[in-house]
Structure formats: structure tokens, C-alpha cells
Design a protein around this motif. Sequence first.
Motif, PDB file in Angstrom:
ATOM      1  N   LEU A 123       0.849  -1.187   0.000  1.00 50.28           N
ATOM      2  CA  LEU A 123       0.000   0.000   0.000  1.00 50.28           C
ATOM      3  C   LEU A 123       0.883   1.234   0.000  1.00 50.28           C
ATOM      4  O   LEU A 123       1.771   1.375   0.852  1.00 50.28           O
ATOM      5  N   GLY A 124       0.653   2.127  -0.945  1.00 48.93           N
ATOM      6  CA  GLY A 124       1.355   3.404  -0.967  1.00 48.93           C
ATOM      7  C   GLY A 124       0.723   4.330   0.060  1.00 48.93           C
ATOM      8  O   GLY A 124      -0.487   4.553   0.031  1.00 48.93           O
ATOM      9  N   SER A 153      11.241  -4.850   8.565  1.00 42.58           N
ATOM     10  CA  SER A 153      10.839  -3.452   8.376  1.00 42.58           C
ATOM     11  C   SER A 153      12.011  -2.519   8.668  1.00 42.58           C
ATOM     12  O   SER A 153      12.914  -2.848   9.429  1.00 42.58           O
ATOM     13  N   ASN A 154      11.958  -1.328   8.036  1.00 41.66           N
ATOM     14  CA  ASN A 154      12.966  -0.301   8.309  1.00 41.66           C
ATOM     15  C   ASN A 154      12.321   1.072   8.160  1.00 41.66           C
ATOM     16  O   ASN A 154      11.094   1.167   8.062  1.00 41.66           O
ATOM     17  N   GLU A 155      13.118   2.132   8.126  1.00 42.96           N
ATOM     18  CA  GLU A 155      12.546   3.482   8.064  1.00 42.96           C
ATOM     19  C   GLU A 155      11.862   3.789   6.736  1.00 42.96           C
ATOM     20  O   GLU A 155      11.148   4.779   6.623  1.00 42.96           O
ATOM     21  N   HIS A 156      12.015   2.925   5.733  1.00 41.25           N
ATOM     22  CA  HIS A 156      11.431   3.162   4.413  1.00 41.25           C
ATOM     23  C   HIS A 156      10.225   2.275   4.104  1.00 41.25           C
ATOM     24  O   HIS A 156       9.423   2.610   3.227  1.00 41.25           O
ATOM     25  N   TYR A 196       4.562   1.482   2.167  1.00 38.32           N
ATOM     26  CA  TYR A 196       5.699   2.128   1.511  1.00 38.32           C
ATOM     27  C   TYR A 196       5.246   3.505   1.053  1.00 38.32           C
ATOM     28  O   TYR A 196       4.059   3.717   0.757  1.00 38.32           O
ATOM     29  N   SER A 197       6.156   4.435   0.953  1.00 41.10           N
ATOM     30  CA  SER A 197       5.805   5.775   0.502  1.00 41.10           C
ATOM     31  C   SER A 197       5.044   5.718  -0.827  1.00 41.10           C
ATOM     32  O   SER A 197       5.497   5.081  -1.783  1.00 41.10           O
ATOM     33  N   ARG A 198       3.910   6.385  -0.872  1.00 45.33           N
ATOM     34  CA  ARG A 198       3.094   6.394  -2.100  1.00 45.33           C
ATOM     35  C   ARG A 198       3.895   6.972  -3.272  1.00 45.33           C
ATOM     36  O   ARG A 198       3.887   6.433  -4.375  1.00 45.33           O
ATOM     37  N   LYS A 199       4.606   8.073  -3.013  1.00 43.31           N
ATOM     38  CA  LYS A 199       5.401   8.725  -4.061  1.00 43.31           C
ATOM     39  C   LYS A 199       6.494   7.782  -4.560  1.00 43.31           C
ATOM     40  O   LYS A 199       6.676   7.613  -5.770  1.00 43.31           O
ATOM     41  N   ALA A 200       7.210   7.148  -3.626  1.00 43.68           N
ATOM     42  CA  ALA A 200       8.297   6.242  -4.010  1.00 43.68           C
ATOM     43  C   ALA A 200       7.756   5.005  -4.737  1.00 43.68           C
ATOM     44  O   ALA A 200       8.390   4.505  -5.673  1.00 43.68           O
ATOM     45  N   ALA A 253       7.285   1.963  -9.809  1.00 45.79           N
ATOM     46  CA  ALA A 253       6.467   1.293 -10.825  1.00 45.79           C
ATOM     47  C   ALA A 253       6.377   2.098 -12.121  1.00 45.79           C
ATOM     48  O   ALA A 253       5.709   1.676 -13.059  1.00 45.79           O
ATOM     49  N   LYS A 254       7.025   3.251 -12.164  1.00 39.50           N
ATOM     50  CA  LYS A 254       6.991   4.123 -13.336  1.00 39.50           C
ATOM     51  C   LYS A 254       5.562   4.548 -13.682  1.00 39.50           C
ATOM     52  O   LYS A 254       5.146   4.560 -14.833  1.00 39.50           O
ATOM     53  N   LEU A 255       4.818   4.937 -12.602  1.00 45.00           N
ATOM     54  CA  LEU A 255       3.440   5.394 -12.756  1.00 45.00           C
ATOM     55  C   LEU A 255       3.314   6.815 -12.230  1.00 45.00           C
ATOM     56  O   LEU A 255       4.039   7.204 -11.302  1.00 45.00           O
ATOM     57  N   PRO A 256       2.372   7.604 -12.778  1.00 43.50           N
ATOM     58  CA  PRO A 256       2.148   8.938 -12.214  1.00 43.50           C
ATOM     59  C   PRO A 256       1.494   8.795 -10.835  1.00 43.50           C
ATOM     60  O   PRO A 256       0.713   7.875 -10.596  1.00 43.50           O
ATOM     61  N   ASP A 257       1.850   9.675  -9.911  1.00 47.16           N
ATOM     62  CA  ASP A 257       1.262   9.646  -8.576  1.00 47.16           C
ATOM     63  C   ASP A 257       0.140  10.665  -8.526  1.00 47.16           C
ATOM     64  O   ASP A 257       0.383  11.851  -8.403  1.00 47.16           O
ATOM     65  N   GLY A 258      -1.065  10.189  -8.642  1.00 52.38           N
ATOM     66  CA  GLY A 258      -2.217  11.069  -8.570  1.00 52.38           C
ATOM     67  C   GLY A 258      -3.252  10.509  -7.629  1.00 52.38           C
ATOM     68  O   GLY A 258      -3.455   9.305  -7.548  1.00 52.38           O
ATOM     69  N   GLU A 259      -3.872  11.378  -6.882  1.00 50.03           N
ATOM     70  CA  GLU A 259      -4.951  10.954  -5.994  1.00 50.03           C
ATOM     71  C   GLU A 259      -6.186  10.654  -6.839  1.00 50.03           C
ATOM     72  O   GLU A 259      -6.465  11.329  -7.814  1.00 50.03           O
ATOM     73  N   CYS A 260      -6.901   9.630  -6.471  1.00 50.53           N
ATOM     74  CA  CYS A 260      -8.140   9.315  -7.168  1.00 50.53           C
ATOM     75  C   CYS A 260      -9.160   8.850  -6.136  1.00 50.53           C
ATOM     76  O   CYS A 260      -8.810   8.407  -5.049  1.00 50.53           O
ATOM     77  N   ALA A 261     -10.423   8.962  -6.484  1.00 49.03           N
ATOM     78  CA  ALA A 261     -11.481   8.588  -5.550  1.00 49.03           C
ATOM     79  C   ALA A 261     -11.505   7.090  -5.291  1.00 49.03           C
ATOM     80  O   ALA A 261     -11.734   6.647  -4.183  1.00 49.03           O
TER      81      ALA A 261
END
Length: 140
Positions: A10-11, A33-36, A50-54, A59-67
Motif C-alpha cells: 500500500l502506498g 521493516s525499516n525506516e522506508h 511504503y511511501s506512495r510517491k516512491a 512502478a513508473k506510474l504517475p502519482d495522482g490521488e483518485c477517488a
Amino acid sequence: MEPRISIVTLGVSDLARSRAFYEQLGWQASAASNEHVTFFQAGGIALALYSRKALAEDAKLPDGECAFGGITLAYNVRDKAEVAAVLAEAETAGGRILKPAQDVFWGGHSGYFADPDGHPWEVAWNPFFTLNERGNLILP
């Protein structure tokens, strides 16, 4: 390819907040687990935070919020009354109730909550499925 899922990741926007949420629900973070990244054993698979942005970058995907991202996670319980109890536990831990416990058209009883990042979890009692002693789903 063998039919299995090894890890669901989960991002999340705040790893510490999300880890605390799942730990408050009784999940125990793995020593891996670790700090990342945080890993939780979930039956025969692992749940990772895991960080949503990372994650989007990896995955080479745009990070955009969606409903709605087109996926839900499910937690099946052994009896009907447990659905409302688990939803209440999630809400107390900081989750948001999306749909309260109710009888559903397919003959079971379910409801939904969202974790702090909005990932939807269905909590369901399905009279047609069995859970083994470890809580793993056994399909007919």
C-alpha cells in the motif's frame, strides 16, 4: 506463473502514521521493516506499507490521488457479529467507516472502512466460505 500473491504493498503518505494504525489493530511489524518500508505477516502473504510517491516512481506510474483505485482489501471473519466489532476497532484506531455493517445481496454480512490513506477494506462474514484455525480463507 504459479497462482499466488506474495506481497500486497500500500502506498502511504505518512509511513509512521500508517504503521501505528495497523499496529493498533493488532498487526505486528516484521523485523524486516525499516525506516522506508513496514512489513506485516498476513497469513501466507505479507502486507507492506511504503511511501506512495516512491511506490509510484518505482512502478513508473504517475502519482495522482483518485477517488477509487479499483481495488479493495478484504478481511473475512468467522461470524456475523464480528463484522461490526472489527469495523469499530478500525474506527477507534483512526480509520473511517465507508459502509456500516449490513446484510448484503449475496447472503453475507459486510461493511467497509478506509485506513488513514483511504485504502478500502471490506470486513465480511460469508456463510459460504470457511476460515481455518489460522484465519486463512478456504474456498469451496
